[in-house]
Motif scaffolding. Sequence first.
Motif, PDB file in Angstrom:
ATOM      1  N   ALA A   1      -7.882   6.756   1.057  1.00 41.64           N
ATOM      2  CA  ALA A   1      -6.911   6.586  -0.022  1.00 41.64           C
ATOM      3  C   ALA A   1      -6.093   5.312   0.158  1.00 41.64           C
ATOM      4  O   ALA A   1      -5.596   5.028   1.258  1.00 41.64           O
TER       5      ALA A   1
ATOM      6  N   VAL B   1      -4.873   5.098  -5.891  1.00 39.33           N
ATOM      7  CA  VAL B   1      -3.792   5.809  -6.582  1.00 39.33           C
ATOM      8  C   VAL B   1      -2.594   4.871  -6.643  1.00 39.33           C
ATOM      9  O   VAL B   1      -2.329   4.122  -5.701  1.00 39.33           O
TER      10      VAL B   1
ATOM     11  N   ALA C   1       2.423   7.610  -7.376  1.00 39.27           N
ATOM     12  CA  ALA C   1       1.544   8.777  -7.349  1.00 39.27           C
ATOM     13  C   ALA C   1       0.946   8.994  -5.971  1.00 39.27           C
ATOM     14  O   ALA C   1       0.637  10.131  -5.588  1.00 39.27           O
ATOM     15  N   TYR C   2       0.803   7.915  -5.226  1.00 42.70           N
ATOM     16  CA  TYR C   2       0.216   7.993  -3.886  1.00 42.70           C
ATOM     17  C   TYR C   2       1.026   8.911  -2.976  1.00 42.70           C
ATOM     18  O   TYR C   2       0.490   9.817  -2.336  1.00 42.70           O
ATOM     19  N   TRP C   3       2.324   8.691  -2.946  1.00 36.81           N
ATOM     20  CA  TRP C   3       3.168   9.483  -2.038  1.00 36.81           C
ATOM     21  C   TRP C   3       3.355  10.913  -2.543  1.00 36.81           C
ATOM     22  O   TRP C   3       3.506  11.842  -1.747  1.00 36.81           O
ATOM     23  N   THR C   4       3.305  11.083  -3.852  1.00 35.93           N
ATOM     24  CA  THR C   4       3.330  12.443  -4.397  1.00 35.93           C
ATOM     25  C   THR C   4       2.064  13.182  -3.973  1.00 35.93           C
ATOM     26  O   THR C   4       2.112  14.356  -3.582  1.00 35.93           O
ATOM     27  N   MET C   5       0.934  12.474  -4.027  1.00 37.40           N
ATOM     28  CA  MET C   5      -0.343  13.053  -3.617  1.00 37.40           C
ATOM     29  C   MET C   5      -0.328  13.413  -2.131  1.00 37.40           C
ATOM     30  O   MET C   5      -0.762  14.502  -1.739  1.00 37.40           O
ATOM     31  N   LEU C   6       0.199  12.509  -1.297  1.00 35.46           N
ATOM     32  CA  LEU C   6       0.218  12.785   0.135  1.00 35.46           C
ATOM     33  C   LEU C   6       1.127  13.966   0.471  1.00 35.46           C
ATOM     34  O   LEU C   6       0.797  14.801   1.314  1.00 35.46           O
TER      35      LEU C   6
ATOM     36  N   GLN D   1     -10.430   5.951  -2.734  1.00 43.49           N
ATOM     37  CA  GLN D   1      -9.641   6.547  -3.806  1.00 43.49           C
ATOM     38  C   GLN D   1      -8.378   5.717  -4.030  1.00 43.49           C
ATOM     39  O   GLN D   1      -7.545   5.600  -3.142  1.00 43.49           O
TER      40      GLN D   1
ATOM     41  N   ALA E   1       1.894  16.473  -1.467  1.00 47.21           N
ATOM     42  CA  ALA E   1       1.219  17.693  -1.904  1.00 47.21           C
ATOM     43  C   ALA E   1       0.078  18.036  -0.950  1.00 47.21           C
ATOM     44  O   ALA E   1      -0.131  19.200  -0.598  1.00 47.21           O
ATOM     45  N   GLY E   2      -0.638  17.012  -0.513  1.00 47.84           N
ATOM     46  CA  GLY E   2      -1.745  17.233   0.403  1.00 47.84           C
ATOM     47  C   GLY E   2      -1.285  17.715   1.758  1.00 47.84           C
ATOM     48  O   GLY E   2      -1.924  18.566   2.384  1.00 47.84           O
TER      49      GLY E   2
ATOM     50  N   TRP F   1      -3.403   2.319  -2.338  1.00 46.88           N
ATOM     51  CA  TRP F   1      -2.600   2.262  -3.565  1.00 46.88           C
ATOM     52  C   TRP F   1      -2.708   0.920  -4.300  1.00 46.88           C
ATOM     53  O   TRP F   1      -2.053   0.708  -5.306  1.00 46.88           O
TER      54      TRP F   1
END
Length: 423
Positions: free
Chosen positions: A44, A75, A79-84, A73, A86-87, A46
């Motif tokens: 991932a 992002v 959105a990248y840090w939101t994804m991380l 991927q 959540a992950g 950004w």
Amino acid sequence: MLMKKLGLTVGLVASVVALAACGSKNTETSEPADSSKETKISYAIWDSGQEPGLRKIADKFEEANPNIKVDIQVVSWDAYWTMLEAGATGGSLPDTFWMHSNEIYRYGSNEMLLDLDDYLKESKLVDLNKYPEGLNEIYNINGNQYAIPKDYDTIGLWYNKTMFDEAGVAYPDETWDWKTLKETAKKLTKPDGSQYGFLAPLINQEGYYNFIYQNGGTIITDDKVSGYNDPKTIEALEFYTSFVSEGLSPKVTEDKKRAEAVQNGQVAMALFGSWNLASFTENDYIRENFDVAVLPKGKEQSTIFNGLGHAIAANTKHPEASWKWVEFLSSKEGQEMQAELGVAISAYEGAADTWVNSNEHFAIKHFIDMVDYAQIRPYSNATSKWEDKAYELYKPAYLGEEKVADAAEKIAKMMNEELATEK
């Protein structure tokens, strides 16, 4: 080639972060990298501008490791840090991904990143001594290495040669100071609002942070106290916002609007980091009209210095394959490929010159020249907590709705309260 002022270390103070902690290794569900079964690992990032070059590096890696496939991927930053997050909470982080000084403590101290120490001891391809000590320290927590430097960056003054030529103004050079910058911005600003002399957006790393350190101010002191209410910091912020209040810069509060202002011929000068090289080179207008120079100096010379790191999820199902990929990215071969392809200034010793030679359109050696007086991007154990709030508290002053000094005092108070929770 160690930069002065890069001796900062990530604090060794424990803090509680409301994220689920993962084990440092996951051997029960891991699959060996040399399995006959194809292993697909996620990577991932950004920055879409770096993707083409990174894809070529991944292709080279896959040639040597045919049973491992790298899924890049891309992002956006937010959105990248939101994804991380959540992950991390859900236990589904990407296998490998970029890490930033703002977030390393949060993820590393909560065992969400794979401890790379044992891998580094066994590796014949990666030697941390080949990387700047200041960057290694960013990604080292309590003596454990949780990421390997990917690159480093500085900030340059991009200028529209066509606009300068039309106005009969000399191009920026190393003799420029704040006075020259302001005077030139006035000459290049058109009364009808169709062209501004300088872009002073509401942004820190590629904006007012540089001015603060050029004026002898600071964002955070060595003993973890806010520097926003330092008179030198306030003076720098006032100078920076004066470009907006005097009509020499458009009011830009959205990151994407910065590049648009440059590409649309709206501004004659702007600050952008070295990581923009690939996308700037691909843009016909920027490639044909722009070049880059060192930043003008204030009371002293300074540019913000930072670097990303490559990390691996602690709970990845493919630790060996993931390490092979990060190991290749961090090897001399991988770092030189990144430099040759113009992806970013590789952090590996000696690779910076290769990056300079990768591009014939812009005078990018200036980014390397500024390393000697670079100031590492200010950070603490939980940078994003106070940095995001500082941005919002500074916004009214930037828009002319509040005095800069008043906003700075509010930021300092908020920031010290946040920093106190880290001690």
